[in-house]
Design a protein around this motif. Structure first.
Motif, mmCIF file in Angstrom:
data_model
loop_
_atom_site.group_PDB
_atom_site.id
_atom_site.type_symbol
_atom_site.label_atom_id
_atom_site.label_comp_id
_atom_site.label_asym_id
_atom_site.label_seq_id
_atom_site.Cartn_x
_atom_site.Cartn_y
_atom_site.Cartn_z
ATOM 1 N N UNK A 1 -7.807 3.244 2.081
ATOM 2 C CA UNK A 1 -6.849 2.484 2.877
ATOM 3 C C UNK A 1 -5.904 3.473 3.564
ATOM 4 N N UNK A 2 -5.776 3.375 4.884
ATOM 5 C CA UNK A 2 -5.037 4.390 5.653
ATOM 6 C C UNK A 2 -3.565 4.475 5.267
ATOM 7 N N UNK A 3 -2.946 3.368 4.843
ATOM 8 C CA UNK A 3 -1.540 3.411 4.440
ATOM 9 C C UNK A 3 -1.381 4.145 3.102
ATOM 10 N N UNK A 4 -2.348 3.968 2.211
ATOM 11 C CA UNK A 4 -2.322 4.701 0.936
ATOM 12 C C UNK A 4 -2.524 6.190 1.199
ATOM 13 N N UNK A 5 -3.494 6.484 2.040
ATOM 14 C CA UNK A 5 -3.774 7.885 2.392
ATOM 15 C C UNK A 5 -2.517 8.538 2.953
ATOM 16 N N UNK A 6 -1.837 7.846 3.863
ATOM 17 C CA UNK A 6 -0.639 8.399 4.489
ATOM 18 C C UNK A 6 0.494 8.551 3.477
ATOM 19 N N UNK B 1 -2.027 12.841 0.591
ATOM 20 C CA UNK B 1 -3.242 13.524 0.138
ATOM 21 C C UNK B 1 -3.415 13.602 -1.361
ATOM 22 N N UNK B 2 -2.423 13.172 -2.137
ATOM 23 C CA UNK B 2 -2.551 13.275 -3.594
ATOM 24 C C UNK B 2 -3.613 12.337 -4.150
ATOM 25 N N UNK C 1 0.818 -1.217 0.000
ATOM 26 C CA UNK C 1 0.000 0.000 0.000
ATOM 27 C C UNK C 1 0.851 1.266 0.000
ATOM 28 N N UNK C 2 2.054 1.189 0.543
ATOM 29 C CA UNK C 2 2.945 2.356 0.475
ATOM 30 C C UNK C 2 3.389 2.599 -0.965
ATOM 31 N N UNK D 1 -5.738 -7.181 -7.393
ATOM 32 C CA UNK D 1 -5.565 -7.250 -5.941
ATOM 33 C C UNK D 1 -4.949 -5.992 -5.340
ATOM 34 N N UNK D 2 -4.851 -4.925 -6.110
ATOM 35 C CA UNK D 2 -4.305 -3.662 -5.609
ATOM 36 C C UNK D 2 -5.310 -3.017 -4.656
ATOM 37 N N UNK D 3 -4.833 -2.616 -3.491
ATOM 38 C CA UNK D 3 -5.684 -1.872 -2.550
ATOM 39 C C UNK D 3 -5.934 -0.472 -3.092
ATOM 40 N N UNK D 4 -6.939 0.197 -2.554
ATOM 41 C CA UNK D 4 -7.281 1.543 -3.020
ATOM 42 C C UNK D 4 -7.737 2.407 -1.852
ATOM 43 N N UNK D 5 -7.734 3.726 -2.044
ATOM 44 C CA UNK D 5 -8.192 4.626 -0.979
ATOM 45 C C UNK D 5 -9.644 4.301 -0.619
#
Length: 172
Positions: free
Chosen positions: A67-72, A76-77, A38-39, A61-65
């Protein structure tokens, strides 16, 4: 106006939508296939913002917003860069090809060429794949071109964000 990380994180959804509407984006797309970290996904949002890409397709299988790790990691982009989830990279490719978008996979594969020798034309979609197994064979077959980055050391590959950055900046 450029925003720093603190300003990006504080950006409201309404402000982000207004910024998206005002931005003239480059006709470049990222297709992100089965990227598990996710990073890395968050970093790809930062890169997409830096290149001002039109859209990111998060596939498989890619995570998406949100998701708190993606957000971080995205600082914010993810609120600024348009994105969409697709169950497969094929769905994104089919949609983009209907609009005349050239599809280029970034992968070490049979038939790949050095990214510096590729013919780039916009609109362009860059496909990046899983951190371990790369872009799937099925997706490679759907690509118009496969490019790779030379590796001169003992390691076989670069981080997915770095690879997308090298080829993305070469394309623009």
């Amino acid at each position: 106006m450029k925003l720093n990380s603190k300003q990006l994180r504080a950006l409201t959804e309404k402000e982000a939508i207004l910024r998206q509407a005002q931005d003239k984006r480059r006709p470049i797309y990222f297709i992100v296939e089965n990227v598990y970290d996710t990073y890395n996904v968050g970093g790809l949002f930062r890169l997409a913002d830096a290149l001002n890409v039109a859209k990111i397709y998060l596939c498989g299988d890619t995570e998406f917003p949100p998701n708190h790790k993606i957000v971080k990691a995205s600082i914010g982009t993810y609120k600024i860069v348009p994105w969409e989830y697709k169950s497969s990279a094929k769905e994104a490719i089919d949609e983009l090809k209907k609009s005349g978008v050239q599809v280029m996979a970034v992968e070490q594969a049979k038939g790949s060429i050095d990214y510096r020798e590729a013919k780039y034309s916009l609109p362009l979609a860059l496909i990046v794949g899983n951190e371990t197994s790369g872009v799937t064979e099925e997706t490679l077959k759907l690509s118009d071109q496969i490019v790779e980055i030379p590796m001169w050391g003992v390691n076989t590959s670069l981080n997915v964000i770095v690879s997308a950055a090298i080829v993305g900046y070469q394309a623009v």
